[in-house]
Design a protein around this motif. Structure first.
Motif, PDB file in Angstrom:
ATOM      1  N   GLY A  66       0.636  -1.292  -0.218  1.00 32.85           N
ATOM      2  CA  GLY A  66       0.074  -0.090   0.204  1.00 32.85           C
ATOM      3  C   GLY A  66       1.017   1.383   0.112  1.00 32.85           C
ATOM      4  O   GLY A  66       0.199   2.391   0.154  1.00 32.85           O
ATOM      5  N   GLN A  67       2.104   1.144  -0.272  1.00 35.44           N
ATOM      6  CA  GLN A  67       2.955   2.383  -0.107  1.00 35.44           C
ATOM      7  C   GLN A  67       2.471   3.512  -1.205  1.00 35.44           C
ATOM      8  O   GLN A  67       2.682   4.571  -0.717  1.00 35.44           O
ATOM      9  CB  GLN A  67       4.296   2.135  -0.034  1.00 35.44           C
ATOM     10  CG  GLN A  67       4.884   1.256   0.977  1.00 35.44           C
ATOM     11  CD  GLN A  67       4.521   1.633   2.237  1.00 35.44           C
ATOM     12  OE1 GLN A  67       3.579   1.082   2.806  1.00 35.44           O
ATOM     13  NE2 GLN A  67       5.186   2.719   2.938  1.00 35.44           N
ATOM     14  N   ALA A  68       1.989   3.081  -2.290  1.00 33.95           N
ATOM     15  CA  ALA A  68       1.939   4.281  -3.187  1.00 33.95           C
ATOM     16  C   ALA A  68       0.753   5.154  -2.540  1.00 33.95           C
ATOM     17  O   ALA A  68       0.780   6.513  -3.043  1.00 33.95           O
ATOM     18  CB  ALA A  68       1.374   3.783  -4.504  1.00 33.95           C
ATOM     19  N   ALA A  69      -0.239   4.743  -1.931  1.00 31.99           N
ATOM     20  CA  ALA A  69      -1.151   5.265  -1.116  1.00 31.99           C
ATOM     21  C   ALA A  69      -0.625   6.445  -0.462  1.00 31.99           C
ATOM     22  O   ALA A  69      -1.055   7.711  -0.264  1.00 31.99           O
ATOM     23  CB  ALA A  69      -1.950   4.459  -0.593  1.00 31.99           C
ATOM     24  N   PHE A  70       0.412   6.331   0.388  1.00 30.93           N
ATOM     25  CA  PHE A  70       1.002   7.288   1.008  1.00 30.93           C
ATOM     26  C   PHE A  70       1.835   8.477   0.083  1.00 30.93           C
ATOM     27  O   PHE A  70       1.876   9.472   0.660  1.00 30.93           O
ATOM     28  CB  PHE A  70       2.260   6.738   1.910  1.00 30.93           C
ATOM     29  CG  PHE A  70       1.557   5.923   3.308  1.00 30.93           C
ATOM     30  CD1 PHE A  70       0.849   6.711   4.184  1.00 30.93           C
ATOM     31  CD2 PHE A  70       1.708   4.608   3.419  1.00 30.93           C
ATOM     32  CE1 PHE A  70       0.307   6.189   5.259  1.00 30.93           C
ATOM     33  CE2 PHE A  70       1.153   4.006   4.590  1.00 30.93           C
ATOM     34  CZ  PHE A  70       0.221   4.752   5.648  1.00 30.93           C
ATOM     35  N   VAL A  71       2.265   7.890  -1.042  1.00 26.21           N
ATOM     36  CA  VAL A  71       2.595   9.111  -2.177  1.00 26.21           C
ATOM     37  C   VAL A  71       1.691   9.826  -2.517  1.00 26.21           C
ATOM     38  O   VAL A  71       1.832  11.103  -2.399  1.00 26.21           O
ATOM     39  CB  VAL A  71       3.453   8.332  -3.177  1.00 26.21           C
ATOM     40  CG1 VAL A  71       4.040   9.206  -4.206  1.00 26.21           C
ATOM     41  CG2 VAL A  71       4.461   6.997  -2.687  1.00 26.21           C
ATOM     42  N   GLY A  72       0.364   9.209  -2.500  1.00 27.05           N
ATOM     43  CA  GLY A  72      -0.712  10.070  -2.774  1.00 27.05           C
ATOM     44  C   GLY A  72      -1.199  10.822  -1.708  1.00 27.05           C
ATOM     45  O   GLY A  72      -1.586  12.400  -1.964  1.00 27.05           O
ATOM     46  N   VAL A  73      -1.134  10.702  -0.416  1.00 23.00           N
ATOM     47  CA  VAL A  73      -1.285  11.618   0.762  1.00 23.00           C
ATOM     48  C   VAL A  73      -0.361  12.971   0.472  1.00 23.00           C
ATOM     49  O   VAL A  73      -0.900  14.057   0.763  1.00 23.00           O
ATOM     50  CB  VAL A  73      -1.173  10.701   2.193  1.00 23.00           C
ATOM     51  CG1 VAL A  73      -1.137  11.842   3.174  1.00 23.00           C
ATOM     52  CG2 VAL A  73      -2.251   9.641   2.178  1.00 23.00           C
ATOM     53  N   GLY A  74       0.902  12.691   0.286  1.00 17.28           N
ATOM     54  CA  GLY A  74       1.720  13.736   0.227  1.00 17.28           C
ATOM     55  C   GLY A  74       1.560  14.817  -0.750  1.00 17.28           C
ATOM     56  O   GLY A  74       1.229  15.676  -0.997  1.00 17.28           O
ATOM     57  N   ALA A  75       1.210  13.930  -2.117  1.00 16.22           N
ATOM     58  CA  ALA A  75       0.956  14.732  -3.396  1.00 16.22           C
ATOM     59  C   ALA A  75      -0.315  15.488  -3.346  1.00 16.22           C
ATOM     60  O   ALA A  75      -0.430  16.577  -3.437  1.00 16.22           O
ATOM     61  CB  ALA A  75       0.855  13.880  -4.382  1.00 16.22           C
ATOM     62  N   TYR A  76      -1.432  14.809  -2.630  1.00 14.73           N
ATOM     63  CA  TYR A  76      -2.610  15.408  -2.769  1.00 14.73           C
ATOM     64  C   TYR A  76      -2.807  16.718  -1.667  1.00 14.73           C
ATOM     65  O   TYR A  76      -3.470  17.548  -1.788  1.00 14.73           O
ATOM     66  CB  TYR A  76      -3.786  14.354  -2.419  1.00 14.73           C
ATOM     67  CG  TYR A  76      -4.421  13.844  -3.743  1.00 14.73           C
ATOM     68  CD1 TYR A  76      -5.375  14.716  -4.497  1.00 14.73           C
ATOM     69  CD2 TYR A  76      -4.078  12.635  -4.366  1.00 14.73           C
ATOM     70  CE1 TYR A  76      -5.913  14.017  -5.574  1.00 14.73           C
ATOM     71  CE2 TYR A  76      -4.561  12.129  -5.513  1.00 14.73           C
ATOM     72  CZ  TYR A  76      -5.318  12.969  -6.165  1.00 14.73           C
ATOM     73  OH  TYR A  76      -6.008  12.405  -7.288  1.00 14.73           O
ATOM     74  N   THR A  77      -2.333  16.365  -0.616  1.00 10.30           N
ATOM     75  CA  THR A  77      -2.314  17.421   0.478  1.00 10.30           C
ATOM     76  C   THR A  77      -1.664  18.630   0.086  1.00 10.30           C
ATOM     77  O   THR A  77      -2.245  19.635   0.153  1.00 10.30           O
ATOM     78  CB  THR A  77      -1.464  16.844   1.540  1.00 10.30           C
ATOM     79  OG1 THR A  77      -1.815  15.569   2.270  1.00 10.30           O
ATOM     80  CG2 THR A  77      -1.511  17.875   2.891  1.00 10.30           C
ATOM     81  N   THR A  78      -0.737  18.735  -0.700  1.00  8.05           N
ATOM     82  CA  THR A  78       0.055  19.774  -0.989  1.00  8.05           C
ATOM     83  C   THR A  78      -0.628  20.305  -2.257  1.00  8.05           C
ATOM     84  O   THR A  78      -0.881  21.572  -2.455  1.00  8.05           O
ATOM     85  CB  THR A  78       1.751  19.740  -1.498  1.00  8.05           C
ATOM     86  OG1 THR A  78       2.019  20.922  -1.647  1.00  8.05           O
ATOM     87  CG2 THR A  78       1.713  18.802  -2.723  1.00  8.05           C
ATOM     88  N   ALA A  79      -1.296  19.497  -3.036  1.00  9.77           N
ATOM     89  CA  ALA A  79      -2.118  19.888  -4.163  1.00  9.77           C
ATOM     90  C   ALA A  79      -3.072  20.683  -3.877  1.00  9.77           C
ATOM     91  O   ALA A  79      -3.591  21.948  -4.431  1.00  9.77           O
ATOM     92  CB  ALA A  79      -2.459  18.737  -5.204  1.00  9.77           C
ATOM     93  N   VAL A  80      -3.932  20.103  -2.741  1.00 13.97           N
ATOM     94  CA  VAL A  80      -5.158  20.874  -2.392  1.00 13.97           C
ATOM     95  C   VAL A  80      -5.003  22.266  -1.513  1.00 13.97           C
ATOM     96  O   VAL A  80      -5.276  23.064  -1.861  1.00 13.97           O
ATOM     97  CB  VAL A  80      -5.973  19.942  -1.466  1.00 13.97           C
ATOM     98  CG1 VAL A  80      -7.223  20.565  -0.652  1.00 13.97           C
ATOM     99  CG2 VAL A  80      -6.480  18.808  -2.055  1.00 13.97           C
ATOM    100  N   LEU A  81      -3.930  22.124  -0.727  1.00 14.44           N
ATOM    101  CA  LEU A  81      -3.553  23.413   0.281  1.00 14.44           C
ATOM    102  C   LEU A  81      -3.140  24.470  -0.853  1.00 14.44           C
ATOM    103  O   LEU A  81      -3.213  25.698  -0.438  1.00 14.44           O
ATOM    104  CB  LEU A  81      -2.569  22.956   1.115  1.00 14.44           C
ATOM    105  CG  LEU A  81      -3.297  21.983   2.481  1.00 14.44           C
ATOM    106  CD1 LEU A  81      -2.209  21.781   3.579  1.00 14.44           C
ATOM    107  CD2 LEU A  81      -4.484  22.777   3.067  1.00 14.44           C
ATOM    108  N   THR A  82      -2.171  23.959  -1.642  1.00 14.84           N
ATOM    109  CA  THR A  82      -1.424  25.238  -2.577  1.00 14.84           C
ATOM    110  C   THR A  82      -2.654  25.625  -3.707  1.00 14.84           C
ATOM    111  O   THR A  82      -2.416  27.009  -3.813  1.00 14.84           O
ATOM    112  CB  THR A  82      -0.342  24.766  -3.464  1.00 14.84           C
ATOM    113  OG1 THR A  82      -0.742  23.622  -3.934  1.00 14.84           O
ATOM    114  CG2 THR A  82       0.846  24.357  -2.393  1.00 14.84           C
ATOM    115  N   THR A  83      -3.584  24.868  -4.003  1.00 17.28           N
ATOM    116  CA  THR A  83      -4.135  25.382  -5.166  1.00 17.28           C
ATOM    117  C   THR A  83      -5.499  25.937  -4.555  1.00 17.28           C
ATOM    118  O   THR A  83      -6.279  27.072  -4.958  1.00 17.28           O
ATOM    119  CB  THR A  83      -4.707  24.132  -6.290  1.00 17.28           C
ATOM    120  OG1 THR A  83      -5.362  23.184  -5.391  1.00 17.28           O
ATOM    121  CG2 THR A  83      -3.434  23.744  -7.031  1.00 17.28           C
TER     122      THR A  83
END
Ligand code: ADP
Ligand code: MG
Length: 605
Positions: A66-83
């Motif tokens: 399931g490690q790719a999901a944690f990559v997603g957590v990093g990517a989505y968190t910053t994508a949402v907060l910055t945009t």
């Protein structure tokens, strides 16, 4: 090798090699094409995740799909907060990390209790769940994802080229690799490396195995999250597809390809697979004349081949041709440890001789229909060597497991110095001063002898995982290794300290376990057939050692089949047969007991 030799030796080829690689990595973007830089960026990002998988699976023995999901957590968190909230990207990193840690802790609470095949299946389940969460939660942009993620800036400078990003990614990779290497080479690291041996050994040394499983799970999640955060700002766009189960499997594959024998293995695995994937994606559609993810099939076949031919990954094969030291590295801290600067480990206050130490009351252990231990009672005083003898299958090792908390009695009680201990976890009993060896030796064969032994001293110093990763633990490390060295010399393995534990003879491995148990500074030592596999002289040396320990106030409970060894050593004996205690007393009494003669010789007319 003598101490002066290893403190004097200058830069070896093994030390120069990483420098050369580092320089090559630093110079690469100046000379290679834009396309190659992109590829190397992907390799770096994948290395971070694969390093986590390597720690989790290769070192700790926990398989996560399931490690790719944690990559997603990093990517989505910053994508949402910055945009959506116009946060600065640098501020989103701590938020993403906290989120990843919280999710990891929650998932660990649910899945890490699972054992065997249930754990990987559990990770697949939450891996898929998080993926669907990314695709379906309102505000995350569905399958189209989130566009317009801002680039990273350093002051006024905007990092908008792949070449600039390259340095950021690879600095993160180098820091991550060094932190994991530091961690593994420390007190918590040895506990983590002991996890794979199955819980009993580590717990008997006082290691909270559940805690360290969570630690490596969170560590791996953090690395994956950093990778995702970097990815979002490199690509400047996120959608769910890079965070799917397929990618998780690829990360795991990278870790397997690299192998867990060396921290840089994850980078090797990430490089091989990223380049191979790129190459196959180019080549296969041209060969087959249709498009599709055919590389997955090739990967699957390679995985099978690798697991059959090179289970420990490519790193050992690469290491064979590179000038890497194959000898176990001598811990640098030990050079100072033998000097006077080390504060020795604190010692337990031992109870006075003759005081009641251990009391086993009417203990019963059933395994289904089999009664392995049947209402056995005995007592031990401080400063006593008690022999527990009996034919094979009598229940002696089971008795050890009942006393040390590996097993819980079906009924009856075990008391240590007035405290009931039969409901305590193994490591709690270790804390109270009971150390043991195992009939079937439990060592980490690829770790050095001294590192194996130092696991025994786990409880004698503290220290956090973060401190270890940052190398703030050197004084503790010196003290622990010096103690391990002292005990190794004491059991007669001083000249084998830096060998791999697996290369020792079986007799020596038993002595290693004795040294490991002594590192815990026990007041009660439980030895399960310690003399098996020892030569005559070694047995005599062991007997002398045990007598010496008794004189220091350490009590010994000994299971042993060599009657000459036992009878000349012990103060008293308890004899078991078919789970029952059939006799007890001093050696002379026991040897003339008809029930004992009957049990051992099947009765003599
Ligand atoms: P000893 O050490 O005296 O040779 P053990 O304590 O290992 O004997 O075993 C006593 C009996 O209990 C044996 O019959 C053994 O097969 C059984 N036994 C030991 N451990 C287990 C277990 N975990 N599950 C089922 N049976 C066990
Ligand atoms: Mg046994």
């Amino acid at each position: 090798m003598s101490r002066t030799e290893w403190s004097r030796s200058g830069l070896s080829a093994a030390q120069v090699l990483p420098l050369v690689v580092l320089l090559a990595v630093a110079a690469a973007p100046l000379v290679v094409s834009e396309f190659s830089v992109t590829l190397m960026n992907y390799i770096g990002l994948a290395s971070l995740v694969a390093l986590g998988c390597s720690l989790l699976t290769g070192v700790g023995g926990l398989t996560s799909f399931g490690q790719a999901a944690f990559v997603g957590v990093g990517a989505y968190t910053t994508a949402v907060l910055t945009t959506q909230y116009e946060w600065s990207p640098w501020l989103t990193l701590p938020v993403a990390l906290v989120l990843a840690i919280v999710i990891a802790l929650l998932l660990a609470a649910i899945t890490l209790r699972l054992s065997g095949h249930f754990l990987p299946v559990g990770t697949i389940a939450w891996g898929i769940s998080l993926y669907y969460l990314f695709a379906n939660v309102a505000g995350l942009g569905g399958q189209t994802g989130i566009t317009g993620v801002p680039p990273l800036t350093l002051g006024e400078h905007v990092l908008n080229s792949g070449r600039e990003f390259y340095y950021l990614i690879w600095i993160c990779v180098v820091i991550a690799v060094i932190s994991v290497r530091n961690l593994l080479d420390s007190r918590p690291g040895r506990a983590i490396r002991a996890l794979r041996a199955g819980g009993a050994m580590a717990e008997s040394c006082g290691v909270d195995t559940g805690h360290y499983r969570v630690v490596i799970f969170v560590y791996a999640a953090v690395l994956a999250c950093v990778s995702g955060w970097l990815y979002a700002h490199l690509i400047r766009f996120v959608n769910p597809s890079p965070f799917s189960l397929n990618l998780s499997i690829e990360y795991l594959f990278m870790a397997v390809v690299g192998g867990a024998s060396h921290v840089w293995g994850a980078v090797v695995g990430a490089t091989v697979l990223t380049v191979l994937k790129q190459w196959l994606q180019d080549l296969l559609p041209r060969l087959i004349h249709s498009s599709g993810n055919y590389e997955t099939i090739v990967f699957g076949m390679l995985m099978v081949l690798l697991l059959q031919r090179a289970r420990s990954g490519l790193m050992p094969l690469i290491a064979r041709v590179l000038p890497i030291d194959r000898k176990v590295q001598v811990p640098a801290v030990l050079a100072d440890a033998t000097g006077s600067a080390v504060t020795p480990l604190a010692q337990r206050v031992r109870p006075a001789a003759g005081e009641s130490l251990l009391e086993v009351r009417e203990v019963v252990k059933r395994f289904g229909g089999l009664i392995a231990v049947n209402r056995v009672s005995f007592e031990m005083q401080t400063g006593e060597i008690l022999g527990l003898i009996g034919p094979n299958g009598a229940g002696k090792s089971t008795m050890f497991n009942l006393i040390t908390g590996v097993l819980e009695p079906s009924s009856g009680q075990v008391w240590l110095r007035g405290e009931r201990i039969d409901r305590l976890a193994s490591r709690r009993i270790a804390e109270r001063g009971i150390a043991r060896t195992f009939q079937h030796v439990q060592i980490r064969p690829l770790m050095s002898v001294i590192e194996n032994v130092a696991i025994g001293a786990h409880l004698r110093r503290g220290g956090s995982v973060v401190g270890a990763a940052l190398r703030l633990d050197r004084e503790t490390e010196r003290a622990l290794l010096a103690e391990a060295q002292r005990q190794l010399i004491r059991v007669g393995l001083g000249d084998q300290m830096f060998n791999q534990a697996g290369s020792l003879s079986l007799g020596a491995q038993r002595l290693l376990e004795v040294a490991r148990a002594l590192c815990a500074d026990p007041m009660l030592l439980l030895l399960d057939e310690p003399a098996a596999g020892l030569r005559y002289q070694e047995k005599r040396a062991l007997a002398d050692l045990l007598r010496g320990l008794r004189d220091e106030g350490v009590s010994v409970l000994l299971v042993e089949h060599d009657m000459d060894f036992v009878m000349t050593l012990v103060d008293r004996l308890v004899v078991m047969q078919f789970g029952e205690k059939i006799a007890s007393g001093n050696p002379a009494q026991v040897q003339s007991d008809p029930a004992v003669i009957e049990a051992y010789l099947g009765g003599i007319e």
